[in-house]
Design a protein around this motif. Structure first.
Motif, short mmCIF file in Angstrom:
data_model
loop_
_atom_site.label_atom_id
_atom_site.label_comp_id
_atom_site.label_asym_id
_atom_site.label_seq_id
_atom_site.Cartn_x
_atom_site.Cartn_y
_atom_site.Cartn_z
N SER A 185 -56.85 6.67 10.83
CA SER A 185 -55.92 8.30 11.92
C SER A 185 -54.23 7.31 12.71
CB SER A 185 -55.79 8.96 12.06
OG SER A 185 -55.14 10.28 12.72
N GLU A 186 -53.79 8.29 12.93
CA GLU A 186 -52.46 7.61 13.52
C GLU A 186 -52.40 9.64 14.57
OE1 GLU A 186 -48.75 7.21 11.96
OE2 GLU A 186 -49.38 7.81 10.36
N PHE A 187 -51.24 9.24 15.56
CA PHE A 187 -50.47 9.50 16.56
C PHE A 187 -49.06 9.62 16.06
CE2 PHE A 187 -54.25 9.39 18.76
CZ PHE A 187 -55.04 10.74 19.11
N TRP A 241 -50.84 8.30 35.09
CA TRP A 241 -52.64 8.30 35.21
C TRP A 241 -53.59 9.19 34.78
CZ3 TRP A 241 -53.43 13.65 36.26
CH2 TRP A 241 -52.35 14.52 36.75
N GLY A 242 -52.91 10.76 34.08
CA GLY A 242 -53.10 11.49 33.04
C GLY A 242 -53.48 11.09 31.25
N GLY A 243 -52.93 10.11 31.10
CA GLY A 243 -52.80 9.61 30.06
C GLY A 243 -54.60 8.69 29.14
N ASP A 244 -54.61 9.01 27.73
CA ASP A 244 -55.55 8.67 27.69
C ASP A 244 -55.44 7.62 26.67
OD1 ASP A 244 -54.37 8.99 25.19
OD2 ASP A 244 -56.01 10.69 24.73
N GLY A 245 -53.88 6.51 27.01
CA GLY A 245 -53.69 5.13 25.65
C GLY A 245 -52.77 5.83 24.87
N SER A 246 -53.10 6.99 24.24
CA SER A 246 -52.27 7.72 22.63
C SER A 246 -50.68 8.26 23.34
CB SER A 246 -53.22 8.60 21.93
OG SER A 246 -52.91 10.11 22.53
N THR A 247 -50.12 8.70 22.29
CA THR A 247 -48.62 8.81 22.59
C THR A 247 -48.96 10.85 22.94
OG1 THR A 247 -48.16 9.37 20.73
CG2 THR A 247 -47.41 7.58 21.76
N ALA A 248 -50.50 11.39 22.52
CA ALA A 248 -50.91 12.90 22.64
C ALA A 248 -50.67 13.70 23.40
CB ALA A 248 -51.91 12.79 21.95
N LYS A 262 -56.94 2.54 23.07
CA LYS A 262 -55.43 1.54 22.62
C LYS A 262 -56.09 1.00 21.21
CE LYS A 262 -52.37 2.15 26.58
NZ LYS A 262 -51.39 1.17 27.18
N VAL A 263 -57.15 -0.10 21.93
CA VAL A 263 -57.68 -0.86 20.79
C VAL A 263 -58.23 0.21 20.07
CG1 VAL A 263 -59.17 -2.21 20.28
CG2 VAL A 263 -58.04 -2.84 22.05
N LEU A 264 -59.38 1.22 19.96
CA LEU A 264 -59.93 1.86 19.07
C LEU A 264 -58.64 2.42 18.19
CD1 LEU A 264 -62.43 3.78 21.34
CD2 LEU A 264 -63.19 1.49 19.95
N ILE A 265 -57.64 3.33 18.97
CA ILE A 265 -56.74 3.92 18.17
C ILE A 265 -56.39 2.53 17.09
CG2 ILE A 265 -54.27 4.87 18.12
CD1 ILE A 265 -55.40 6.27 20.91
#
Length: 292
Positions: free
Chosen positions: A239-241, A164-171, A231-234
């Motif tokens: 760049s990368e996480f 619920w609090g994620g943004d699709g990245s591993t950050a 996730k698509v934008l990342i």
């Protein structure tokens, strides 16, 4: 010794992709593919790090080439070897098992083969996979008294990508989880058991986090779609996480890496390839005797 083995295996990657491309398309496309692979910055950078992902990347083209050969000649031994190599890839990363139902579906829908042969070849491919992963499954059962095919990280990985609090990245990781390989498993198991108030087997831990992921996606579908778009934008970002050595940082510090092809170029060529291969005229030219 292991890093030298990884270098030698990685050196076969351009050849593997060259052969796959040549088999599917033609020699000119294969030469470009092999050259780009040999000079691709991330491949060269991560080849110096001892990572299981490097083994997976190096083996996947050879598995794909073997699959093409198996479907071309439809011999029993090719499908056994196809399953054996897929089993090895599944041990490196469990989600490679998704290729097994894809192969079986292709086999079972191949009308040129009689039903009996389709079933036999499907069984042989599956047997090859089981020969490799069964010792690991038995070991898991002996150690944990639980039926776990290879590992039980699927549920947590699914939750981490959709919580619920994620943004699709591993950050961003769930607050209960310490982003450190030494503690991630301990934290995931501990939270699952605290939530259910009982001791859980490994498969039950994975099932718990899978259920929580779908529960939170169902409760907030808008957030899920937003994270999916992110996730698509990342994916298409330059760049990368990363949780190990970040290629983007080293590329900014090492001038040689700036001269090598990166993901932006590969993405552009890939999109162009999708456009070209979606046209009927392209495949007419690819047929033997077609216009060149």
């Amino acid at each position: 010794g292991l890093i030298i083995f990884q270098w030698l295996l990685g050196a076969t990657l351009p050849l593997g992709l060259y052969l796959v491309t040549k088999k599917v398309f033609h020699r000119e496309a294969a030469l470009i593919t092999g050259l780009l692979t040999a000079l691709y910055g991330p491949f060269l950078f991560y080849e110096g790090l001892l990572l299981k992902t490097s083994l997976e990347v190096a083996l996947l083209p050879w598995w794909l080439l073997l699959m093409l050969r198996a479907f071309e000649y439809r011999r029993a031994k090719d499908f056994i070897f196809l399953g054996l190599l897929l089993g090895l890839l599944a041990l490196i990363k469990g989600n490679n098992l998704i290729f097994l139902p894809m192969v079986l579906l292709l086999l079972l829908t191949t009308r040129e083969l009689v039903l009996r042969k389709r079933l036999v070849l499907s069984g042989l491919c599956t047997l090859g996979v089981l020969i490799i992963i069964l010792p690991v499954t038995l070991r898991n059962y002996v150690v944990a008294h639980d039926l776990v095919l290879t590992n039980y990280s699927f549920g947590l990985a699914l939750y981490q990508g959709n919580w619920w609090g994620g943004d699709g990245s591993t950050a961003l990781v769930p607050p209960f989880l310490r982003p450190d390989p030494r503690y991630e498993e301990m934290d995931a198991v501990g939270m699952a058991q605290a939530y259910t108030e009982k001791k859980l087997a490994p498969s039950e831990v994975s099932a718990f986090w899978t259920s929580k992921a779908f529960e939170e996606v169902s409760a907030a579908p808008g957030h899920f779609l937003g994270a999916l778009w992110n996730k698509v934008l990342i994916f298409f970002n330059h760049s990368e996480f990363s949780d190990n050595y970040q290629y983007t940082y080293y590329r900014s510090e090492v001038w040689l890496l700036w001269l090598l092809p990166n993901f932006a170029l590969v993405t552009l060529l890939g999109l162009l390839g999708v456009i070209l291969t979606s046209s009927r005229s392209f495949w007419e030219q690819m047929r033997p005797g077609g216009a060149r």
